[in-house]
Design an enzyme around this catalytic site. Sequence first.
Site, short mmCIF file in Angstrom:
data_model
loop_
_atom_site.label_atom_id
_atom_site.label_comp_id
_atom_site.label_asym_id
_atom_site.label_seq_id
_atom_site.Cartn_x
_atom_site.Cartn_y
_atom_site.Cartn_z
N CYS A 1 0.74 -1.28 0.07
CA CYS A 1 -0.10 0.20 0.13
C CYS A 1 0.66 1.28 0.03
O CYS A 1 0.20 2.40 -0.04
CB CYS A 1 -0.93 -0.02 1.18
N HIS B 1 -3.32 7.25 6.41
CA HIS B 1 -3.54 6.12 5.61
C HIS B 1 -4.71 5.11 5.94
O HIS B 1 -5.57 4.88 4.95
CB HIS B 1 -2.18 5.17 5.85
N GLU C 1 -1.46 3.99 13.51
CA GLU C 1 -1.14 5.20 12.93
C GLU C 1 -1.66 6.24 13.74
O GLU C 1 -0.91 7.54 13.84
CB GLU C 1 -2.01 5.25 11.53
N LYS D 1 -10.28 7.10 2.36
CA LYS D 1 -10.80 5.71 2.02
C LYS D 1 -12.19 5.36 2.34
O LYS D 1 -12.87 4.40 1.54
CB LYS D 1 -9.81 4.69 2.80
N HIS E 1 -9.95 1.55 -0.33
CA HIS E 1 -8.42 1.19 -0.11
C HIS E 1 -8.03 0.85 -1.59
O HIS E 1 -7.99 -0.50 -1.87
CB HIS E 1 -8.13 0.37 0.81
N PHE F 1 2.06 -3.65 3.80
CA PHE F 1 2.29 -4.63 4.59
C PHE F 1 3.94 -4.87 4.79
O PHE F 1 4.42 -4.47 3.86
CB PHE F 1 1.82 -5.87 3.79
#
Length: 401
Positions: free
Chosen positions: A166, A295, A306, A324, A329, A387
Amino acid sequence: MTRAVKPLHLSHYTATSCIGTGLAPMRTALSAARSGLAPCAFETVDLATWIGEVPDVDRVRLPPDLAHFDCRNNRLAWLGLQQDGFFEAVRAAADRWGPERIGVFLGTSTAGILDTEQAYRRRDPASGALPADYNYQGSHNVFSVADFVRAAAGLHGPAFVVSSACSSSAKVFAAAQRMIATGVVDAAVVGGVDSLCLTTLYGFNSLELTAPQACRPFDAGRKGISIGEAAAFGLLTREPTAADDRIVLLGYGESSDAHHMSSPHPEGRGAHQAMCAALARAGLTADRIDYINLHGTGTPSNDAAEGTAVAALFGDRVAASSTKGATGHTLGAAGGLEAVICAIALNDGLLPANVGLETPDPAIPIRLQRTSEPARLTRVLSNSFGFGGTNASLILAREDA
Protein backbone atom coordinates in the site's frame (compact mmCIF):
# COMPACT_ATOMS: atom_id res chain seq x y z
CA MET A 1 21.22 11.99 8.71
CA THR A 2 18.18 13.13 6.73
CA ARG A 3 18.99 16.06 4.45
CA ALA A 4 16.61 18.70 3.12
CA VAL A 5 15.72 18.37 -0.56
CA LYS A 6 14.91 20.89 -3.26
CA PRO A 7 11.16 21.14 -3.86
CA LEU A 8 9.76 19.78 -7.11
CA HIS A 9 6.77 21.12 -8.99
CA LEU A 10 3.71 18.90 -9.28
CA SER A 11 3.03 20.53 -12.61
CA HIS A 12 0.03 18.45 -13.63
CA TYR A 13 -2.00 15.75 -11.92
CA THR A 14 -5.12 13.68 -12.39
CA ALA A 15 -6.91 10.76 -10.79
CA THR A 16 -9.70 8.35 -11.60
CA SER A 17 -11.45 6.31 -8.91
CA CYS A 18 -14.93 5.28 -7.84
CA ILE A 19 -15.69 8.90 -6.87
CA GLY A 20 -14.96 10.22 -10.32
CA THR A 21 -13.15 9.98 -13.63
CA GLY A 22 -10.87 13.01 -13.56
CA LEU A 23 -10.54 15.94 -11.18
CA ALA A 24 -13.89 17.70 -11.60
CA PRO A 25 -16.14 14.90 -10.28
CA MET A 26 -13.56 14.06 -7.61
CA ARG A 27 -13.65 17.66 -6.38
CA THR A 28 -17.43 17.53 -6.21
CA ALA A 29 -17.43 14.23 -4.31
CA LEU A 30 -14.77 15.35 -1.83
CA SER A 31 -16.51 18.64 -1.16
CA ALA A 32 -19.82 16.84 -0.58
CA ALA A 33 -18.16 14.07 1.51
CA ARG A 34 -19.72 11.55 -0.85
CA SER A 35 -18.60 7.92 -0.97
CA GLY A 36 -18.32 5.88 -4.15
CA LEU A 37 -18.42 2.54 -2.36
CA ALA A 38 -21.12 -0.03 -3.15
CA PRO A 39 -21.87 -3.71 -2.41
CA CYS A 40 -19.51 -5.99 -4.30
CA ALA A 41 -20.81 -7.13 -7.69
CA PHE A 42 -17.44 -7.53 -9.42
CA GLU A 43 -16.78 -10.34 -11.88
CA THR A 44 -17.64 -13.70 -10.24
CA VAL A 45 -16.84 -12.60 -6.69
CA ASP A 46 -19.29 -13.81 -4.06
CA LEU A 47 -18.37 -11.93 -0.90
CA ALA A 48 -20.38 -9.86 1.55
CA THR A 49 -18.26 -6.74 1.29
CA TRP A 50 -18.27 -3.29 -0.32
CA ILE A 51 -15.86 -2.11 -3.03
CA GLY A 52 -14.88 0.99 -4.97
CA GLU A 53 -15.22 0.03 -8.64
CA VAL A 54 -14.51 2.43 -11.51
CA PRO A 55 -17.44 2.08 -13.95
CA ASP A 56 -17.00 0.98 -17.56
CA VAL A 57 -13.28 0.12 -17.39
CA ASP A 58 -13.82 -2.92 -19.54
CA ARG A 59 -15.40 -0.79 -22.25
CA VAL A 60 -12.14 1.08 -22.70
CA ARG A 61 -10.26 0.16 -25.87
CA LEU A 62 -6.51 0.58 -26.18
CA PRO A 63 -5.04 1.93 -29.43
CA PRO A 64 -4.25 -0.90 -31.90
CA ASP A 65 -0.49 -0.45 -31.56
CA LEU A 66 -0.80 -1.00 -27.79
CA ALA A 67 -3.17 -3.97 -27.97
CA HIS A 68 -0.52 -6.33 -26.56
CA PHE A 69 -0.89 -4.45 -23.25
CA ASP A 70 -4.61 -5.12 -23.04
CA CYS A 71 -5.80 -5.98 -19.51
CA ARG A 72 -8.04 -4.33 -16.94
CA ASN A 73 -5.12 -2.61 -15.22
CA ASN A 74 -3.81 -0.98 -18.39
CA ARG A 75 -7.30 -0.08 -19.56
CA LEU A 76 -7.75 1.73 -16.26
CA ALA A 77 -4.36 3.41 -16.78
CA TRP A 78 -5.38 4.52 -20.29
CA LEU A 79 -8.68 5.91 -18.98
CA GLY A 80 -6.80 7.86 -16.31
CA LEU A 81 -4.17 9.22 -18.69
CA GLN A 82 -6.85 10.81 -20.89
CA GLN A 83 -8.22 13.04 -18.13
CA ASP A 84 -7.47 16.69 -17.33
CA GLY A 85 -5.03 17.19 -20.21
CA PHE A 86 -2.50 14.99 -18.46
CA PHE A 87 -1.42 12.99 -21.51
CA GLU A 88 -0.89 16.22 -23.46
CA ALA A 89 1.16 17.65 -20.57
CA VAL A 90 3.46 14.62 -20.65
CA ARG A 91 3.93 14.96 -24.40
CA ALA A 92 4.72 18.66 -23.95
CA ALA A 93 7.34 17.76 -21.33
CA ALA A 94 8.88 15.28 -23.74
CA ASP A 95 9.03 17.99 -26.42
CA ARG A 96 10.67 20.37 -23.96
CA TRP A 97 13.28 18.12 -22.38
CA GLY A 98 13.42 15.17 -24.75
CA PRO A 99 11.64 11.80 -24.42
CA GLU A 100 14.78 10.22 -22.96
CA ARG A 101 14.78 12.76 -20.09
CA ILE A 102 11.31 11.87 -18.75
CA GLY A 103 11.13 9.03 -16.23
CA VAL A 104 8.13 6.82 -15.57
CA PHE A 105 7.91 5.57 -11.98
CA LEU A 106 4.64 3.95 -10.97
CA GLY A 107 3.24 1.80 -8.20
CA THR A 108 0.94 -1.21 -8.30
CA SER A 109 0.30 -4.27 -6.17
CA THR A 110 -1.16 -6.83 -8.57
CA ALA A 111 -0.84 -5.22 -12.04
CA GLY A 112 -2.91 -7.23 -14.56
CA ILE A 113 -3.28 -10.38 -12.50
CA LEU A 114 -7.00 -10.52 -13.34
CA ASP A 115 -5.99 -11.61 -16.87
CA THR A 116 -4.09 -14.54 -15.38
CA GLU A 117 -7.03 -15.48 -13.17
CA GLN A 118 -9.34 -15.47 -16.18
CA ALA A 119 -6.82 -17.32 -18.35
CA TYR A 120 -6.65 -20.17 -15.84
CA ARG A 121 -10.36 -20.77 -16.39
CA ARG A 122 -9.64 -21.32 -20.07
CA ARG A 123 -6.76 -23.79 -19.73
CA ASP A 124 -6.63 -26.66 -22.17
CA PRO A 125 -8.50 -29.51 -20.41
CA ALA A 126 -6.01 -32.10 -21.66
CA SER A 127 -2.63 -30.37 -21.31
CA GLY A 128 -3.44 -27.62 -18.81
CA ALA A 129 -1.83 -25.10 -21.15
CA LEU A 130 -2.90 -21.48 -20.88
CA PRO A 131 -4.77 -20.04 -23.90
CA ALA A 132 -2.67 -18.80 -26.81
CA ASP A 133 -4.00 -15.24 -26.52
CA TYR A 134 -2.79 -14.88 -22.92
CA ASN A 135 0.09 -12.37 -22.69
CA TYR A 136 1.85 -12.36 -19.33
CA GLN A 137 4.34 -9.67 -20.31
CA GLY A 138 1.66 -7.16 -21.23
CA SER A 139 -0.65 -7.85 -18.32
CA HIS A 140 0.35 -9.71 -15.14
CA ASN A 141 4.03 -8.72 -15.33
CA VAL A 142 4.41 -6.06 -12.63
CA PHE A 143 6.40 -3.81 -15.00
CA SER A 144 3.57 -3.87 -17.52
CA VAL A 145 1.90 -0.63 -16.40
CA ALA A 146 5.09 1.47 -16.61
CA ASP A 147 6.01 -0.15 -19.91
CA PHE A 148 2.52 0.65 -21.20
CA VAL A 149 2.56 4.30 -20.08
CA ARG A 150 6.05 4.84 -21.49
CA ALA A 151 5.07 3.31 -24.83
CA ALA A 152 1.76 5.20 -24.98
CA ALA A 153 3.48 8.55 -24.38
CA GLY A 154 6.50 7.82 -26.59
CA LEU A 155 8.96 8.18 -23.71
CA HIS A 156 12.44 6.64 -23.61
CA GLY A 157 13.71 7.56 -20.16
CA PRO A 158 14.24 5.23 -17.20
CA ALA A 159 11.16 3.43 -15.93
CA PHE A 160 10.32 1.07 -13.12
CA VAL A 161 7.44 -0.11 -10.96
CA VAL A 162 7.42 -0.22 -7.17
CA SER A 163 5.32 -2.98 -5.66
CA SER A 164 5.57 -2.50 -1.91
CA ALA A 165 1.91 -3.10 -1.09
CA CYS A 166 0.00 0.00 0.00
CA SER A 167 2.99 2.36 0.01
CA SER A 168 3.86 1.62 -3.64
CA SER A 169 2.67 4.78 -5.36
CA ALA A 170 3.82 7.09 -2.57
CA LYS A 171 7.35 5.68 -2.71
CA VAL A 172 7.64 6.53 -6.42
CA PHE A 173 7.44 10.24 -5.54
CA ALA A 174 10.52 9.72 -3.37
CA ALA A 175 12.27 7.77 -6.12
CA ALA A 176 11.51 10.49 -8.65
CA GLN A 177 12.86 13.19 -6.37
CA ARG A 178 16.13 11.27 -6.07
CA MET A 179 16.34 10.63 -9.83
CA ILE A 180 15.76 14.29 -10.66
CA ALA A 181 18.17 15.48 -7.95
CA THR A 182 20.96 13.31 -9.35
CA GLY A 183 20.36 14.58 -12.89
CA VAL A 184 19.21 11.30 -14.39
CA VAL A 185 15.95 12.89 -15.61
CA ASP A 186 14.44 16.37 -15.79
CA ALA A 187 10.86 15.29 -15.12
CA ALA A 188 8.96 12.19 -14.11
CA VAL A 189 5.53 10.68 -14.48
CA VAL A 190 4.64 9.30 -11.05
CA GLY A 191 1.60 7.71 -9.47
CA GLY A 192 -0.03 4.32 -9.44
CA VAL A 193 -2.59 2.05 -11.02
CA ASP A 194 -4.27 -0.85 -9.27
CA SER A 195 -7.42 -2.59 -10.45
CA LEU A 196 -9.86 -4.98 -8.86
CA CYS A 197 -9.11 -8.68 -9.11
CA LEU A 198 -10.02 -11.94 -7.42
CA THR A 199 -6.67 -12.29 -5.68
CA THR A 200 -7.01 -9.16 -3.58
CA LEU A 201 -10.73 -9.51 -2.84
CA TYR A 202 -10.53 -13.14 -1.74
CA GLY A 203 -7.07 -12.68 -0.26
CA PHE A 204 -8.02 -9.84 2.08
CA ASN A 205 -11.21 -11.68 2.93
CA SER A 206 -9.17 -14.75 3.94
CA LEU A 207 -7.14 -12.49 6.25
CA GLU A 208 -10.45 -11.36 7.79
CA LEU A 209 -9.64 -7.76 6.87
CA THR A 210 -12.61 -6.88 4.63
CA ALA A 211 -15.60 -5.08 6.11
CA PRO A 212 -19.17 -6.26 5.56
CA GLN A 213 -20.21 -2.65 4.90
CA ALA A 214 -18.54 0.51 3.60
CA CYS A 215 -15.33 0.99 5.59
CA ARG A 216 -15.31 3.41 8.53
CA PRO A 217 -11.72 4.49 9.22
CA PHE A 218 -11.00 5.49 12.83
CA ASP A 219 -14.57 4.75 13.91
CA ALA A 220 -15.04 2.90 17.19
CA GLY A 221 -17.05 0.25 15.30
CA ARG A 222 -14.73 -0.16 12.30
CA LYS A 223 -14.57 -3.69 10.93
CA GLY A 224 -12.09 -3.63 8.05
CA ILE A 225 -11.31 -2.35 4.59
CA SER A 226 -13.27 -1.76 1.41
CA ILE A 227 -11.07 -2.52 -1.59
CA GLY A 228 -11.12 -0.03 -4.43
CA GLU A 229 -9.29 0.66 -7.68
CA ALA A 230 -7.73 3.78 -9.14
CA ALA A 231 -5.37 5.33 -11.64
CA ALA A 232 -3.55 8.41 -10.36
CA PHE A 233 -0.80 10.33 -12.13
CA GLY A 234 1.40 13.33 -11.46
CA LEU A 235 4.10 15.08 -13.47
CA LEU A 236 7.04 16.14 -11.30
CA THR A 237 9.39 18.74 -12.79
CA ARG A 238 12.46 20.71 -11.72
CA GLU A 239 10.79 23.98 -12.63
CA PRO A 240 7.22 25.12 -13.31
CA THR A 241 5.78 24.32 -16.71
CA ALA A 242 2.97 26.87 -16.55
CA ALA A 243 2.33 30.21 -14.87
CA ASP A 244 -0.36 28.71 -12.64
CA ASP A 245 1.75 25.88 -11.19
CA ARG A 246 0.91 26.05 -7.49
CA ILE A 247 1.73 22.70 -5.86
CA VAL A 248 5.19 21.48 -4.90
CA LEU A 249 6.56 18.30 -3.37
CA LEU A 250 8.52 19.52 -0.34
CA GLY A 251 9.80 16.23 1.01
CA TYR A 252 9.36 12.54 1.57
CA GLY A 253 10.07 10.03 4.29
CA GLU A 254 10.43 6.26 4.04
CA SER A 255 10.94 3.51 6.57
CA SER A 256 10.82 -0.26 6.80
CA ASP A 257 10.17 -1.55 10.29
CA ALA A 258 9.55 -5.17 9.20
CA HIS A 259 7.52 -5.72 12.37
CA HIS A 260 5.17 -8.32 10.89
CA MET A 261 4.13 -9.66 7.50
CA SER A 262 0.67 -8.05 7.61
CA SER A 263 0.29 -6.13 10.89
CA PRO A 264 1.82 -2.73 11.75
CA HIS A 265 3.96 -2.14 14.79
CA PRO A 266 1.41 -1.49 17.56
CA GLU A 267 3.11 1.80 18.48
CA GLY A 268 3.33 2.90 14.85
CA ARG A 269 7.12 2.95 15.02
CA GLY A 270 7.69 2.77 11.26
CA ALA A 271 4.94 5.32 10.60
CA HIS A 272 6.55 7.70 13.07
CA GLN A 273 9.95 7.29 11.40
CA ALA A 274 8.51 7.98 7.93
CA MET A 275 6.70 11.14 9.06
CA CYS A 276 9.77 12.45 10.89
CA ALA A 277 11.95 11.86 7.82
CA ALA A 278 9.46 13.70 5.60
CA LEU A 279 9.43 16.69 7.96
CA ALA A 280 13.24 16.73 8.08
CA ARG A 281 13.60 16.63 4.29
CA ALA A 282 11.05 19.41 3.96
CA GLY A 283 12.88 21.45 6.59
CA LEU A 284 9.74 21.70 8.71
CA THR A 285 8.62 21.15 12.27
CA ALA A 286 5.35 19.37 13.00
CA ASP A 287 3.53 22.62 13.80
CA ARG A 288 3.87 23.75 10.15
CA ILE A 289 1.54 21.04 8.83
CA ASP A 290 -2.08 22.11 8.25
CA TYR A 291 -3.70 18.80 7.31
CA ILE A 292 -2.85 15.10 7.35
CA ASN A 293 -4.30 12.64 4.86
CA LEU A 294 -4.17 9.50 6.99
CA HIS A 295 -3.49 6.03 5.66
CA GLY A 296 -6.53 4.96 7.69
CA THR A 297 -7.69 1.68 6.18
CA GLY A 298 -10.49 0.95 8.64
CA THR A 299 -8.91 -2.10 10.28
CA PRO A 300 -8.64 -2.03 14.08
CA SER A 301 -4.86 -2.50 14.27
CA ASN A 302 -3.85 -0.23 11.39
CA ASP A 303 -5.86 2.77 12.53
CA ALA A 304 -4.79 2.35 16.15
CA ALA A 305 -1.09 2.18 15.24
CA GLU A 306 -1.23 5.15 12.89
CA GLY A 307 -3.24 7.13 15.42
CA THR A 308 -0.60 6.50 18.07
CA ALA A 309 2.17 7.69 15.76
CA VAL A 310 0.28 10.79 14.60
CA ALA A 311 -0.67 11.74 18.16
CA ALA A 312 2.95 11.43 19.28
CA LEU A 313 4.07 13.91 16.60
CA PHE A 314 1.12 16.25 16.18
CA GLY A 315 -1.11 15.77 19.20
CA ASP A 316 -4.68 16.75 18.39
CA ARG A 317 -3.77 20.10 16.78
CA VAL A 318 -3.82 19.13 13.09
CA ALA A 319 -6.98 18.31 11.15
CA ALA A 320 -6.69 14.75 9.81
CA SER A 321 -8.84 12.39 7.79
CA SER A 322 -8.75 9.16 5.88
CA THR A 323 -10.40 9.50 2.47
CA LYS A 324 -10.67 5.73 2.02
CA GLY A 325 -14.26 5.88 3.25
CA ALA A 326 -14.92 7.66 -0.05
CA THR A 327 -12.59 5.87 -2.47
CA GLY A 328 -11.97 2.53 -0.80
CA HIS A 329 -8.46 1.26 -0.26
CA THR A 330 -6.90 1.32 -3.72
CA LEU A 331 -3.84 -0.61 -2.50
CA GLY A 332 -0.88 0.04 -4.82
CA ALA A 333 -2.57 3.17 -6.19
CA ALA A 334 -3.49 4.60 -2.77
CA GLY A 335 -0.40 6.77 -2.31
CA GLY A 336 -0.77 8.37 -5.71
CA LEU A 337 -4.52 8.85 -5.38
CA GLU A 338 -4.18 10.46 -1.96
CA ALA A 339 -1.34 12.71 -3.15
CA VAL A 340 -3.76 14.01 -5.80
CA ILE A 341 -6.44 14.46 -3.13
CA CYS A 342 -3.92 16.49 -1.13
CA ALA A 343 -3.15 18.61 -4.19
CA ILE A 344 -6.89 19.25 -4.61
CA ALA A 345 -7.13 20.18 -0.92
CA LEU A 346 -4.25 22.67 -1.26
CA ASN A 347 -5.47 24.15 -4.52
CA ASP A 348 -9.13 24.43 -3.53
CA GLY A 349 -8.71 25.23 0.16
CA LEU A 350 -10.59 22.14 1.33
CA LEU A 351 -10.37 19.96 4.40
CA PRO A 352 -11.69 16.56 3.19
CA ALA A 353 -14.01 14.68 5.52
CA ASN A 354 -13.25 11.34 7.13
CA VAL A 355 -16.17 9.73 5.27
CA GLY A 356 -17.91 6.94 7.18
CA LEU A 357 -16.94 8.23 10.62
CA GLU A 358 -19.84 8.00 13.06
CA THR A 359 -18.28 7.56 16.51
CA PRO A 360 -14.55 8.40 16.68
CA ASP A 361 -12.52 5.79 18.52
CA PRO A 362 -11.87 7.37 21.95
CA ALA A 363 -8.55 5.52 22.17
CA ILE A 364 -7.16 7.46 19.17
CA PRO A 365 -6.49 11.03 20.40
CA ILE A 366 -6.17 12.87 17.09
CA ARG A 367 -8.31 15.60 15.48
CA LEU A 368 -10.46 13.78 12.95
CA GLN A 369 -12.17 15.91 10.32
CA ARG A 370 -15.81 14.84 10.41
CA THR A 371 -17.11 17.09 7.62
CA SER A 372 -15.64 18.64 4.50
CA GLU A 373 -15.11 22.34 4.99
CA PRO A 374 -13.16 25.23 3.46
CA ALA A 375 -9.80 26.13 4.96
CA ARG A 376 -6.64 27.84 3.78
CA LEU A 377 -4.03 25.10 3.61
CA THR A 378 -0.36 25.68 2.90
CA ARG A 379 1.36 22.38 3.77
CA VAL A 380 -0.12 18.89 4.02
CA LEU A 381 1.19 15.44 4.90
CA SER A 382 0.03 12.23 3.22
CA ASN A 383 0.66 8.81 4.78
CA SER A 384 0.87 5.44 3.00
CA PHE A 385 1.78 2.37 5.04
CA GLY A 386 2.05 -1.11 3.58
CA PHE A 387 2.30 -4.76 4.55
CA GLY A 388 5.66 -5.81 5.94
CA GLY A 389 6.20 -2.39 7.53
CA THR A 390 7.06 -0.56 4.30
CA ASN A 391 6.04 3.04 4.95
CA ALA A 392 6.07 6.35 3.10
CA SER A 393 5.00 9.90 3.93
CA LEU A 394 4.86 12.83 1.50
CA ILE A 395 4.66 16.56 2.18
CA LEU A 396 2.99 18.71 -0.47
CA ALA A 397 2.58 22.47 -0.28
CA ARG A 398 1.38 25.54 -2.07
CA GLU A 399 4.33 27.18 -3.78
CA ASP A 400 3.54 30.50 -2.13
CA ALA A 401 4.04 28.84 1.24
